[in-house]
Design a protein around this motif. Structure first.
Motif, PDB file in Angstrom:
ATOM      1  N   PRO A   1      40.022  99.740  18.111  1.00 15.21           N
ATOM      2  CA  PRO A   1      38.790 100.533  18.011  1.00 15.21           C
ATOM      3  C   PRO A   1      39.030 101.951  17.497  1.00 15.21           C
ATOM      4  O   PRO A   1      39.889 102.669  18.001  1.00 15.21           O
ATOM      5  CB  PRO A   1      38.259 100.538  19.453  1.00 15.21           C
ATOM      6  CG  PRO A   1      39.453 100.253  20.307  1.00 15.21           C
ATOM      7  CD  PRO A   1      40.322  99.351  19.500  1.00 15.21           C
ATOM      8  N   GLU A   2      38.296 102.318  16.447  1.00 15.82           N
ATOM      9  CA  GLU A   2      38.325 103.663  15.868  1.00 15.82           C
ATOM     10  C   GLU A   2      39.702 104.056  15.345  1.00 15.82           C
ATOM     11  O   GLU A   2      40.022 105.242  15.242  1.00 15.82           O
ATOM     12  CB  GLU A   2      37.842 104.702  16.886  1.00 15.82           C
ATOM     13  CG  GLU A   2      36.433 104.443  17.404  1.00 15.82           C
ATOM     14  CD  GLU A   2      36.014 105.458  18.448  1.00 15.82           C
ATOM     15  OE1 GLU A   2      36.532 106.596  18.424  1.00 15.82           O
ATOM     16  OE2 GLU A   2      35.175 105.117  19.300  1.00 15.82           O
TER      17      GLU A   2
ATOM     18  N   ASP B   1      37.259  90.863  10.396  1.00 22.43           N
ATOM     19  CA  ASP B   1      36.366  92.025  10.515  1.00 22.43           C
ATOM     20  C   ASP B   1      35.015  91.532  11.009  1.00 22.43           C
ATOM     21  O   ASP B   1      34.592  90.418  10.673  1.00 22.43           O
ATOM     22  CB  ASP B   1      36.173  92.714   9.158  1.00 22.43           C
ATOM     23  CG  ASP B   1      37.365  93.572   8.767  1.00 22.43           C
ATOM     24  OD1 ASP B   1      38.030  94.099   9.666  1.00 22.43           O
ATOM     25  OD2 ASP B   1      37.629  93.697   7.551  1.00 22.43           O
ATOM     26  N   TRP B   2      34.337  92.364  11.773  1.00 24.89           N
ATOM     27  CA  TRP B   2      33.000  91.990  12.240  1.00 24.89           C
ATOM     28  C   TRP B   2      32.035  91.887  11.069  1.00 24.89           C
ATOM     29  O   TRP B   2      32.127  92.649  10.107  1.00 24.89           O
ATOM     30  CB  TRP B   2      32.471  93.014  13.238  1.00 24.89           C
ATOM     31  CG  TRP B   2      33.217  93.091  14.539  1.00 24.89           C
ATOM     32  CD1 TRP B   2      33.803  94.191  15.087  1.00 24.89           C
ATOM     33  CD2 TRP B   2      33.425  92.025  15.480  1.00 24.89           C
ATOM     34  NE1 TRP B   2      34.386  93.884  16.283  1.00 24.89           N
ATOM     35  CE2 TRP B   2      34.170  92.566  16.561  1.00 24.89           C
ATOM     36  CE3 TRP B   2      33.072  90.678  15.506  1.00 24.89           C
ATOM     37  CZ2 TRP B   2      34.551  91.792  17.658  1.00 24.89           C
ATOM     38  CZ3 TRP B   2      33.461  89.908  16.595  1.00 24.89           C
ATOM     39  CH2 TRP B   2      34.183  90.464  17.647  1.00 24.89           C
TER      40      TRP B   2
ATOM     41  N   ASP C   1      28.245  92.424   9.855  1.00 26.21           N
ATOM     42  CA  ASP C   1      27.063  93.197  10.240  1.00 26.21           C
ATOM     43  C   ASP C   1      25.934  92.234  10.594  1.00 26.21           C
ATOM     44  O   ASP C   1      25.648  91.294   9.843  1.00 26.21           O
ATOM     45  CB  ASP C   1      26.637  94.090   9.079  1.00 26.21           C
ATOM     46  CG  ASP C   1      25.606  95.134   9.499  1.00 26.21           C
ATOM     47  OD1 ASP C   1      24.666  94.772  10.216  1.00 26.21           O
ATOM     48  OD2 ASP C   1      25.751  96.298   9.092  1.00 26.21           O
TER      49      ASP C   1
ATOM     50  N   THR D   1      43.099 103.629  12.502  1.00 25.40           N
ATOM     51  CA  THR D   1      43.686 103.213  11.249  1.00 25.40           C
ATOM     52  C   THR D   1      45.130 102.843  11.546  1.00 25.40           C
ATOM     53  O   THR D   1      45.860 103.629  12.149  1.00 25.40           O
ATOM     54  CB  THR D   1      43.644 104.330  10.195  1.00 25.40           C
ATOM     55  OG1 THR D   1      42.280 104.752  10.006  1.00 25.40           O
ATOM     56  CG2 THR D   1      44.207 103.858   8.866  1.00 25.40           C
TER      57      THR D   1
ATOM     58  N   ASN E   1      40.517  94.634  11.163  1.00 24.94           N
ATOM     59  CA  ASN E   1      40.740  95.433  12.378  1.00 24.94           C
ATOM     60  C   ASN E   1      41.126  94.583  13.578  1.00 24.94           C
ATOM     61  O   ASN E   1      41.818  95.048  14.486  1.00 24.94           O
ATOM     62  CB  ASN E   1      39.485  96.254  12.699  1.00 24.94           C
ATOM     63  CG  ASN E   1      39.687  97.178  13.872  1.00 24.94           C
ATOM     64  OD1 ASN E   1      39.536  96.782  15.022  1.00 24.94           O
ATOM     65  ND2 ASN E   1      40.042  98.429  13.590  1.00 24.94           N
TER      66      ASN E   1
ATOM     67  N   ASN F   1      41.813  93.971  19.000  1.00 23.10           N
ATOM     68  CA  ASN F   1      41.201  94.937  18.083  1.00 23.10           C
ATOM     69  C   ASN F   1      41.872  96.297  18.167  1.00 23.10           C
ATOM     70  O   ASN F   1      42.732  96.547  19.017  1.00 23.10           O
ATOM     71  CB  ASN F   1      39.707  95.068  18.359  1.00 23.10           C
ATOM     72  CG  ASN F   1      39.411  95.751  19.688  1.00 23.10           C
ATOM     73  OD1 ASN F   1      40.268  95.836  20.574  1.00 23.10           O
ATOM     74  ND2 ASN F   1      38.184  96.228  19.851  1.00 23.10           N
TER      75      ASN F   1
ATOM     76  N   TYR G   1      41.573  99.377   8.922  1.00 20.77           N
ATOM     77  CA  TYR G   1      40.745 100.541   9.187  1.00 20.77           C
ATOM     78  C   TYR G   1      39.819 100.271  10.372  1.00 20.77           C
ATOM     79  O   TYR G   1      39.729  99.140  10.858  1.00 20.77           O
ATOM     80  CB  TYR G   1      39.921 100.886   7.940  1.00 20.77           C
ATOM     81  CG  TYR G   1      40.773 101.188   6.722  1.00 20.77           C
ATOM     82  CD1 TYR G   1      41.199 102.473   6.451  1.00 20.77           C
ATOM     83  CD2 TYR G   1      41.145 100.165   5.845  1.00 20.77           C
ATOM     84  CE1 TYR G   1      41.975 102.751   5.337  1.00 20.77           C
ATOM     85  CE2 TYR G   1      41.925 100.422   4.728  1.00 20.77           C
ATOM     86  CZ  TYR G   1      42.337 101.727   4.476  1.00 20.77           C
ATOM     87  OH  TYR G   1      43.118 101.989   3.382  1.00 20.77           O
ATOM     88  N   PRO G   2      39.100 101.281  10.861  1.00 17.53           N
ATOM     89  CA  PRO G   2      38.243 101.082  12.039  1.00 17.53           C
ATOM     90  C   PRO G   2      37.236  99.947  11.897  1.00 17.53           C
ATOM     91  O   PRO G   2      36.925  99.273  12.878  1.00 17.53           O
ATOM     92  CB  PRO G   2      37.546 102.439  12.186  1.00 17.53           C
ATOM     93  CG  PRO G   2      38.532 103.423  11.638  1.00 17.53           C
ATOM     94  CD  PRO G   2      39.165 102.707  10.473  1.00 17.53           C
ATOM     95  N   THR G   3      36.704  99.718  10.692  1.00 15.22           N
ATOM     96  CA  THR G   3      35.689  98.662  10.526  1.00 15.22           C
ATOM     97  C   THR G   3      36.015  97.679   9.406  1.00 15.22           C
ATOM     98  O   THR G   3      35.258  96.743   9.175  1.00 15.22           O
ATOM     99  CB  THR G   3      34.300  99.279  10.247  1.00 15.22           C
ATOM    100  OG1 THR G   3      34.371 100.084   9.060  1.00 15.22           O
ATOM    101  CG2 THR G   3      33.842 100.147  11.416  1.00 15.22           C
ATOM    102  N   THR G   4      37.117  97.878   8.691  1.00 15.67           N
ATOM    103  CA  THR G   4      37.472  97.002   7.574  1.00 15.67           C
ATOM    104  C   THR G   4      38.975  96.745   7.560  1.00 15.67           C
ATOM    105  O   THR G   4      39.732  97.346   8.312  1.00 15.67           O
ATOM    106  CB  THR G   4      37.061  97.628   6.223  1.00 15.67           C
ATOM    107  OG1 THR G   4      37.763  98.879   6.066  1.00 15.67           O
ATOM    108  CG2 THR G   4      35.570  97.876   6.146  1.00 15.67           C
TER     109      THR G   4
END
Length: 284
Positions: free
Chosen positions: A144-145, A163-164, A166, A147, A206, A142, A200-203
């Protein structure tokens, strides 16, 4: 050390990459001249190749765009960096597709190690090149945080990313507390030259994995860079198929990921970057 062949020439100075035991490293050479009309020895200093305009533009733009931890570049800035990276060629960082490293060398026992070099790094971003011999893998990990912009400079590479999901979107209970549901974002093969990919951090994928189909070189722009001190450490994952509990049917496009200790194939060799040098007008 065996001479790799294919050189990238800059004026009278030559920058080469040499390959030994499936590893890559830079080396400097100068062209020797014989002057029979004079007994005096000519002393020359090795001079780094002039920085290509596109590499300097990349550095200047990164310095303006990346604002540090907790920030994500807006779409306009992402498009700007992509347009710069899309123009970049192997020669812009001192590489040539004629190097022996990027040619088939026969079977290698086990999974070959990845080599990397850092062009530039500060607290806001880093510019790195990863060299993957044929069949080499950068395992599922991963950012984390962060780009991350990835530009495949040479070779053919398979990229798989997740991607994780939700928790509120999950309809099924996890089969184990150690597993977390993720959605597949990419599972394709790319051959240079190709467009820059962005996560990106969440999309955007990652969590991703690189597998070299042929010897590859990939340039990564990471903002901000990894930092254990700031809580941006790299985690590795093992994937399991997502199985519908009622029908025991594998559901395409999703998977369960389990965090694991860093696998042996994650170990890399670091080399000094001796390609064209960025001009630092100010610190970032």
């Amino acid at each position: 050390m065996v001479d790799a062949g294919g050189l990238v020439e800059q004026g009278k100075d030559i920058m080469t990459v040499k390959h030994v035991n499936n590893r890559v490293r830079y080396a400097n050479k100068t062209i020797k001249k014989n002057n029979r009309s004079s007994c005096k020895k000519i002393r020359r200093e090795v001079v780094f190749p002039r920085v290509p305009d596109v590499l300097q533009e990349l550095y200047v733009s990164c310095r303006e765009i990346f604002k540090g931890p907790g920030t994500v570049p807006p779409a306009s800035d992402v498009n700007k960096l992509c347009s710069i990276l899309d123009k970049m060629k192997p020669e812009d960082v001192g590489l040539s597709k004629n190097l022996h490293f990027f040619k088939a060398t026969g079977a290698v026992k086990g999974t070959p190690r990845v080599t990397y070099t850092t062009i530039y790094q500060c607290d806001q971003f880093s510019l790195c090149i990863f060299f993957l011999p044929e069949t080499a893998v950068i395992p599922l990990h991963n950012h984390p945080e962060m780009t991350v912009f990835s530009k495949l400079l040479l070779g053919t590479m398979h990229i798989k990313s997740y991607d994780w999901v939700d928790p509120v979107d999950m309809n099924d209970a996890m089969p184990s507390s150690q597993l977390r549901m993720a959605k597949l974002k990419a599972n394709s093969t790319y051959t240079a030259p190709c467009d820059t990919s962005v996560l990106y951090p969440t999309t955007g994928g990652n969590i991703h994995q690189f597998t070299a189909i042929t010897p590859c070189a990939v340039l990564d722009v990471i903002g901000p860079p990894y930092s254990k001190e700031d809580g941006r450490d790299c985690s590795y994952y093992k994937e399991f198929p997502y199985v519908d509990g009622e029908t025991t049917r594998v559901r395409d496009g999703y998977g369960w990921l389990e965090e694991i200790e860093a696998p042996e194939v994650a170990e890399m060799d670091r080399i000094e970057y001796l390609g064209p040098q960025i001009i630092e007008n100010t610190t970032c």
